[in-house]
Design a protein around this motif. Sequence first.
Motif, mmCIF file in Angstrom:
data_model
loop_
_atom_site.group_PDB
_atom_site.id
_atom_site.type_symbol
_atom_site.label_atom_id
_atom_site.label_comp_id
_atom_site.label_asym_id
_atom_site.label_seq_id
_atom_site.Cartn_x
_atom_site.Cartn_y
_atom_site.Cartn_z
ATOM 1 N N ASP A 52 0.730 -1.285 -0.129
ATOM 2 C CA ASP A 52 -0.158 0.132 -0.124
ATOM 3 C C ASP A 52 0.936 1.307 -0.068
ATOM 4 O O ASP A 52 1.457 1.739 1.008
ATOM 5 C CB ASP A 52 -0.738 -0.132 1.243
ATOM 6 C CG ASP A 52 -1.932 1.129 1.441
ATOM 7 O OD1 ASP A 52 -1.638 2.173 0.722
ATOM 8 O OD2 ASP A 52 -2.879 1.254 2.094
ATOM 9 N N ALA A 53 1.081 1.780 -1.123
ATOM 10 C CA ALA A 53 2.000 2.907 -1.237
ATOM 11 C C ALA A 53 1.545 4.061 -0.529
ATOM 12 O O ALA A 53 2.474 4.937 -0.036
ATOM 13 C CB ALA A 53 2.476 3.232 -2.799
ATOM 14 N N ASP A 87 8.323 1.269 -7.619
ATOM 15 C CA ASP A 87 7.231 0.979 -8.733
ATOM 16 C C ASP A 87 6.553 2.419 -9.158
ATOM 17 O O ASP A 87 5.999 2.914 -8.410
ATOM 18 C CB ASP A 87 6.173 0.050 -8.541
ATOM 19 C CG ASP A 87 5.380 -0.343 -9.399
ATOM 20 O OD1 ASP A 87 5.316 0.390 -10.741
ATOM 21 O OD2 ASP A 87 4.638 -1.431 -9.413
ATOM 22 N N MET A 88 6.704 2.932 -10.355
ATOM 23 C CA MET A 88 6.471 4.210 -10.662
ATOM 24 C C MET A 88 4.665 4.028 -11.059
ATOM 25 O O MET A 88 4.287 5.401 -10.812
ATOM 26 C CB MET A 88 6.929 4.889 -12.058
ATOM 27 C CG MET A 88 8.368 5.187 -11.770
ATOM 28 S SD MET A 88 8.562 6.519 -10.308
ATOM 29 C CE MET A 88 8.021 7.949 -11.146
ATOM 30 N N PRO A 92 0.795 7.865 -8.647
ATOM 31 C CA PRO A 92 -0.678 8.558 -8.445
ATOM 32 C C PRO A 92 -1.069 8.448 -6.636
ATOM 33 O O PRO A 92 -1.421 9.295 -6.306
ATOM 34 C CB PRO A 92 -1.717 7.766 -9.217
ATOM 35 C CG PRO A 92 -0.962 7.277 -10.346
ATOM 36 C CD PRO A 92 0.534 6.869 -9.637
ATOM 37 N N ALA A 93 -0.711 7.051 -6.122
ATOM 38 C CA ALA A 93 -1.115 7.006 -4.547
ATOM 39 C C ALA A 93 0.080 7.858 -3.875
ATOM 40 O O ALA A 93 -0.569 8.539 -2.839
ATOM 41 C CB ALA A 93 -1.026 5.751 -4.218
ATOM 42 N N TYR A 98 1.123 12.893 -0.717
ATOM 43 C CA TYR A 98 2.148 14.073 -0.777
ATOM 44 C C TYR A 98 1.678 15.467 -0.532
ATOM 45 O O TYR A 98 1.971 16.165 -0.116
ATOM 46 C CB TYR A 98 3.132 13.722 -2.057
ATOM 47 C CG TYR A 98 4.334 15.076 -1.953
ATOM 48 C CD1 TYR A 98 5.642 14.553 -1.678
ATOM 49 C CD2 TYR A 98 3.828 16.123 -2.306
ATOM 50 C CE1 TYR A 98 6.497 15.496 -1.600
ATOM 51 C CE2 TYR A 98 4.895 17.197 -2.760
ATOM 52 C CZ TYR A 98 6.349 16.836 -2.078
ATOM 53 O OH TYR A 98 7.181 17.806 -2.247
ATOM 54 N N GLY A 99 0.535 15.436 -1.531
ATOM 55 C CA GLY A 99 -0.272 16.830 -1.550
ATOM 56 C C GLY A 99 -1.042 17.262 -0.551
ATOM 57 O O GLY A 99 -0.993 18.353 -0.130
#
Length: 139
Positions: A52-53, A87-88, A92-93, A98-99
């Motif tokens: 779970d990134a 893993d790019m 998105p996660a 981060y935002g």
Amino acid sequence: MSAAVQHIAPLGRYPAYCRAGDFIHVSGMSARQADGSVAGVRHLPQGGVVFDAAHQTRIVIAKVEAALAQAGARLSDCVAVTAYLTDMADFPAYNAIYGEYFDGRAARTTVGVHQLPHPHMVVELTVVAYKPQAAGEGA
């Protein structure tokens, strides 16, 4: 801090952060827990593992926040962030979490890497913060 953070000794011989004048350099932080496990990992009954990134990103940022607090700084004092993702496809996660914490003022680099120090780590962050020292403080 929104995620509970325990003090975790580094795997190597390095500090959580180091101050160089008015700059604070935070060492790479991961989602490794005090017991050696990695947060954001689910072991499936059939033997697979799911990462779970987003959860790992939240834990990592909380650990960065804790290191900065020890140095007398906050996330808003960050001027540079470097993120490492194994893993790019997790971008998105990671980027969404981060935002929630960073307002876009810090320069950021996100790099896809082959691996991190533990196979369950999928996100690592390092930051540089600018926080002028109070008069009379040593480096």
